[in-house]
Scaffold this active site. Structure first.
Site: not given
Ligand code: GLA
Length: 386
Positions: A34, A36, A124, A127, A160, A172, A221
């Site tokens: 996470e 990373t 999380g 979406s 994004e 993602d 974030y």
């Molecule tokens: C979100 C971001 C990803 C990643 C995660 C955390 O989902 O879109 O790029 O950084 O958080 O692991």
């Protein structure tokens, strides 16, 4: 409501008077790794059965017209607009992708589109990547252009980062483009290569949605990302030309911890240790040592809770409860953080018992309803027959 490709095509024919193609792109659950990804590190997500469907057909002009069946709203966009601006709603994901596809040199025709999703929004489970990748797939199909998974993942990430304004990493979008049914993906976020990690038939990923909505598009974030960058700036004079925390070993971090404020040190410690845990989890899964894999997940949760500070009491409750149940190998928060879901690695035969303990326990302990579902890793973006 579950919508099939055929329902979407009927809606499309009704609204736009012709037949569409239908593209599908999944959400994801991350087993481990996470925050990373934007540190050039390792992650191990799997694509979900939940997905966004986009029906599309080209138009003779350069306008995009998108109807969201979820929001019951239509938005329009001019591909020739001089300074395309975000509207701060769901349509930014679609139009941001169109803008970045064009900036990458791909010429798009106008198109009519309809989007629908069953990926829980703001939980999380990505979406946003699902709508980005499914729009990209639909727009490329309308243009008669090939879908190159890694290139498209980068373009969607750019949409994004630079259009929506969220500095996410590549995980993602990558797994939504490239997921493989029955497998998790070990992604090296520096080289952008991946390995398929087969998922044993007697294992399930149990996702528990805390129903606490995460809001990381804004401050938290991006603040975590800045802390990691600050760590690299402080370590560079001591370690030479490092580019990212990926280049730092746990021992190096430990021996230089005095050059950084404690907060930055703890943020870095999460990343450096998490990278090692992802590789450990991969080896454990491949060796069939699910208990060892589960231990890395539990350790990951502690690290997210205490060092990276991205969990919340509801999520901590769900993860700790799951960790005590027989048949659960490990449990942790999944995704960007501040709410959302936990993921547990569970013996298939225990799924129903574990689910009901989680639902009942969460209602008693926290007073909220958790939605719990078992997932099998699915395929990445593709066209689906109508
Ligand atoms: C979100 C971001 C990803 C990643 C995660 C955390 O989902 O879109 O790029 O950084 O958080 O692991």
């Amino acid at each position: 409501m579950s919508v099939e490709a055929r329902d979407l095509a009927v809606e499309f024919a009704y609204r736009f008077g012709r037949l569409p193609t239908v593209s599908r792109a999944p959400g994801r659950v991350n087993l481990i790794g996470e925050h990373t990804d934007y540190n050039d590190g390792f992650v191990m997500p799997a694509a979900l059965e939940f997905a966004t469907l986009t029906a599309a057909a080209p138009r003779p002009d350069r306008r995009l017209r998108v109807y969201s069946m979820i929001m019951d709203e239509t938005r329009e966009f001019d591909l020739d607009a001089q300074r395309p601006a975000p509207r701060n709603d769901w349509s930014d994901y679609v139009f941001g992708v169109a803008v970045m596809l064009e900036r990458s040199g791909r010429r798009l025709p106008g198109a009519d589109l309809i989007v629908w999703t069953d990926v829980p929004i703001g939980s999380g489970l990505s979406s946003s990547a699902a709508i980005e990748v499914s729009s990209a797939h639909a727009l490329l199909t309308a243009a008669g252009l090939p879908f190159e998974p890694v290139e498209v993942a980068k373009i969607c990430q750019r949409a994004e980062n630079d259009f929506v304004g969220m500095r996410c990493g590549i995980m993602d979008q990558y797994v939504s483009c490239r997921g493989v049914a029955g497998h998790a993906l070990l992604i090296d976020c520096r080289s952008l290569e991946s390995r398929n990690v087969a998922f044993a038939a007697n294992l399930r990923l149990l996702v528990a949605n805390s129903s606490v909505r995460h809001q990381h598009a804004g401050g938290e974030y991006n603040a975590r990302r800045e802390a990691c960058e600050e760590g690299v700036r402080l370590l560079r004079p001591l370690l030479g030309p490092i580019k990212a925390l990926r280049d730092v070993t746990p021992d190096q971090l430990e021996s230089h911890r005095r050059v950084m404020p404690d907060l930055i040190y703890r943020r870095c410690r999460h990343i450096v240790a998490e990278n090692a845990r992802v590789l450990e989890a991969e080896s454990a899964l491949l060796a069939g040592d699910f208990a060892a894999c589960g231990r890395t997940m539990n350790a990951s949760h502690v690290s997210m809770r205490d060092d990276f500070e991205i969990t919340c009491p509801e999520i901590d409750f769900l993860a700790s409860l799951a960790q005590t149940i027989e048949g659960v190998y490990g449990s942790r928060m999944t995704g960007g953080g501040f709410g959302g879901c936990t993921v547990s690695l569970v013996e298939a035969s225990a799924v129903e018992r574990v689910s009901s303990i989680l639902v009942d326990g969460y209602r008693i302990g926290i007073g909220l309803d958790a939605e719990v579902f078992a997932c099998s890793p699915s395929d990445g973006a593709r066209l689906i027959p109508v």
